[in-house]
Design a protein around this motif. Sequence first.
Motif, mmCIF file in Angstrom:
data_model
loop_
_atom_site.group_PDB
_atom_site.id
_atom_site.type_symbol
_atom_site.label_atom_id
_atom_site.label_comp_id
_atom_site.label_asym_id
_atom_site.label_seq_id
_atom_site.Cartn_x
_atom_site.Cartn_y
_atom_site.Cartn_z
ATOM 1 N N MET A 201 -10.766 -14.700 0.619
ATOM 2 C CA MET A 201 -10.761 -14.894 -0.826
ATOM 3 C C MET A 201 -10.371 -16.328 -1.177
ATOM 4 O O MET A 201 -10.974 -16.954 -2.043
ATOM 5 N N LEU A 202 -9.390 -16.855 -0.474
ATOM 6 C CA LEU A 202 -8.902 -18.203 -0.779
ATOM 7 C C LEU A 202 -9.900 -19.280 -0.346
ATOM 8 O O LEU A 202 -10.102 -20.267 -1.046
ATOM 9 N N ASN B 39 -17.268 -9.155 1.986
ATOM 10 C CA ASN B 39 -17.733 -8.970 0.608
ATOM 11 C C ASN B 39 -19.259 -8.934 0.511
ATOM 12 O O ASN B 39 -19.822 -8.972 -0.571
ATOM 13 N N LEU C 144 -1.176 -12.805 -2.307
ATOM 14 C CA LEU C 144 -2.287 -11.843 -2.272
ATOM 15 C C LEU C 144 -1.923 -10.633 -1.406
ATOM 16 O O LEU C 144 -2.188 -9.493 -1.763
ATOM 17 N N ALA D 48 -12.757 -19.165 -2.744
ATOM 18 C CA ALA D 48 -12.360 -19.723 -4.042
ATOM 19 C C ALA D 48 -12.318 -21.250 -4.003
ATOM 20 O O ALA D 48 -12.763 -21.916 -4.933
ATOM 21 N N GLY E 143 -9.476 -20.812 -8.564
ATOM 22 C CA GLY E 143 -10.761 -20.309 -8.051
ATOM 23 C C GLY E 143 -10.836 -18.802 -7.903
ATOM 24 O O GLY E 143 -11.926 -18.265 -7.757
ATOM 25 N N TYR F 251 -16.687 -15.059 3.580
ATOM 26 C CA TYR F 251 -16.207 -13.842 2.957
ATOM 27 C C TYR F 251 -17.082 -12.678 3.390
ATOM 28 O O TYR F 251 -17.587 -11.925 2.555
ATOM 29 N N ARG G 132 0.822 -1.215 0.000
ATOM 30 C CA ARG G 132 0.000 0.000 0.000
ATOM 31 C C ARG G 132 0.856 1.265 0.000
ATOM 32 O O ARG G 132 0.404 2.321 -0.421
ATOM 33 N N PHE H 139 -9.145 -10.426 -8.713
ATOM 34 C CA PHE H 139 -7.941 -10.286 -7.891
ATOM 35 C C PHE H 139 -7.289 -8.918 -8.100
ATOM 36 O O PHE H 139 -6.973 -8.207 -7.142
ATOM 37 N N ILE I 65 -3.621 -6.702 -0.485
ATOM 38 C CA ILE I 65 -4.858 -7.258 0.068
ATOM 39 C C ILE I 65 -4.589 -7.670 1.529
ATOM 40 O O ILE I 65 -3.579 -8.312 1.812
ATOM 41 N N ALA J 76 -7.862 -2.132 -2.704
ATOM 42 C CA ALA J 76 -7.342 -2.205 -1.329
ATOM 43 C C ALA J 76 -6.258 -1.145 -1.152
ATOM 44 O O ALA J 76 -6.198 -0.456 -0.124
ATOM 45 N N GLU K 244 -8.734 -10.447 4.320
ATOM 46 C CA GLU K 244 -9.365 -10.485 2.995
ATOM 47 C C GLU K 244 -8.768 -11.615 2.145
ATOM 48 O O GLU K 244 -9.492 -12.334 1.458
#
Lengths: 256, 433
Positions: free
Chosen positions: B398-399, B432, B385, B402, A92, B429, A77, A98, B390, A105, B394
């Motif tokens: 996400m994983l 989200n 990630l 998924a 997935g 999640y 960041r 992503f 991220i 973010a 999060e």
Amino acid sequence: MLKIENLHVSVEDTEILKGIDLDIRPGEVHAIMGPNGSGKSTLASIIAGRDDYEVSAGSVQFLGEDLLDLDPEDRARMGLFLAFQYPVEIPGVNNLYFLKAALNAQRKARGEDELDAMEFWELVTDRMRRVQMDEAFLKRPVNEGFSGGEKKRNEILQMSVLEPRFAVLDETDSGLDIDALKTVADGVNAMRSPERGFLVITHYQRLLDYIVPDVVHVMMDGRIVRTGDKELAKALEAEGYALFRDNPEPAMAQHA
Amino acid sequence: MAELADILEQPFQTEFQKLQGRQEPAFIQTLRQSGVQRFTDLGLPHRRQEAWRFTDISAFTGHQYRLAQPVPLAADRLPVRSSADAIRLVFVNGHYSPSLSDDLSALPHGVTVTTLSAAATEQADVLTAALGQAPVVVGYPFSALNDALFTDGVVVHIAAGILMEHPLELVHCLDGQAVAAYPRNLIVLERGAQATIIEEHQGQGRYFTCPQTEVLLADAAVCRYHKLQQEAAEAWHLGSLRCYLGRDSQLSAHLVSAGGRLNRTEIMARLDGEGADCEFNGLSLVEDGQLADYHVCMEHAKPHGSSRQVFKSILNGKSRAVFDGLIKVVEQAQKTDASQTCRNLLLSRQALANANPRLEILADDVKCAHGATIGYLDPDALFYLRSRGISEAEAHSMLVFAFANEQLESLDLLGLRQRLEALLVERYYPSNL
């Protein structure tokens, strides 16, 4: 912008980095060359924030902040980016999703507005053209089933979308044919600017024909044994690392 | 009155006694008697039996559940339709609820959908020919128990060459304390027929459900079958799925298990015609205190058959997932292509998964692959990630999302898919939402 001082790093009691000093200013491209096992990728991992290493001494500062205290996401960041040597496959998770999650973010953390789906689509498709990637890759899971070259392009795409202030490219040239190498280099060169710094880690001089560095460092056995300009990379290519293995340290200092 | 010890020793005997003197066709009486006999021989399982080593049902005592009576159910308790054009039949406590079900009078030509109780008279020929004819889940007492005590359910018959466009949604709801239901569904697709079936189980209270479904596919029939289990937190779900696949027929099944205190579904599929194709896609979402268990026997009985199994579990808290999968290839089933994958994602240190892939191959020219994994989230993927900005939470969400969502990718029923995705988001999640 990135300042490393006397960095010592070990893994399970084996010292890998034995006192690294680096000072990279905005607008500069530094290259680190070195044989396998010299500690190049460890350095990249430390900068990005992997926690399976132990820093026994030294410091890493980024934009004046102590980087070693920060989580990987906070480093990102702040504008730090690592192009992985081995990009991770994430079944997935859709590539587009992503990328958007990552960018938003970062924007959110910086107090900027998040991009909506339309705005993001425009940005990402523009950047894809830059690295000559097909839009179909956006719909596929992150790196899953990508060829080696496609994975590396995907790293550069992420960099182009995230627009970091400083990027580390860890052996981004490995496994690339000459066309892919040029594309990747073009992607990097398009991002060179007076505000942005790069650290290019590579085994071979080849990449540096396309991404011309301002400073070249040679790394051996956890130390930077020589620093010079782009001509150093060419000398290295011609004579090999043996030159530095055979020469004791004082002799190298003369060249530096 | 019998001694307590006797009742404990012989669960369901009082229920069995009530079967005496019921006015039912002879073949149903025969089926029930065979069920009583097999259940009595097998008895309730215990952990010293190989098939129950990891699934402890010692807390289950059959005698405390009495047969559930019909109760009214508010329509808003029913799930959102799996698909806008689905035709729905609802059973509450094992009894057909016409008011909650769709009108069945205007079904396409060649499609017959009735309740099992009505079929005994209206569809006697189909029932006589097919009920209880799917391959048996050997050694499974709860399949025998359903044979003995089944109440009601759906009989679907699709005539040769007919494509049933509307998905059929069979909703089994339970509501009550210490009640039991024994739903029974029979799905018969004649030569070249096609149908999509969704079987849903849900409920409220403390109950025991023992459903059994038979799917019989004649040559070249194509069935997309879905079983979604979201039972109440204190429910026991001990189900059976028995499938027969004729020549060049195709069965693709999605099995989702997301509720119940303990749920186990035993599946028997026999590929009994050349070129039959069978696919099972399982997903268990197991929360603290729950156990989810799939036992599968994929039997290749004829050459050129193919089968794929992918079973995934996500385990939270102190939970348990069990998978036992047998691929059986008989001597003459040459050129069989079978695969089986079981993947378990542990989200807590207290969670425990057992995977037991088994092969029994008597033919010599076959392709069989199997693999099982049990593990935590991939730290490399998490780091990747996070290195992009991220947050850890999060990236984690996400994983996990998924991992589960991959199992829904081949699901083409929009309503069902959206509902399951919403469930995954809610559980794994939340940021989200």
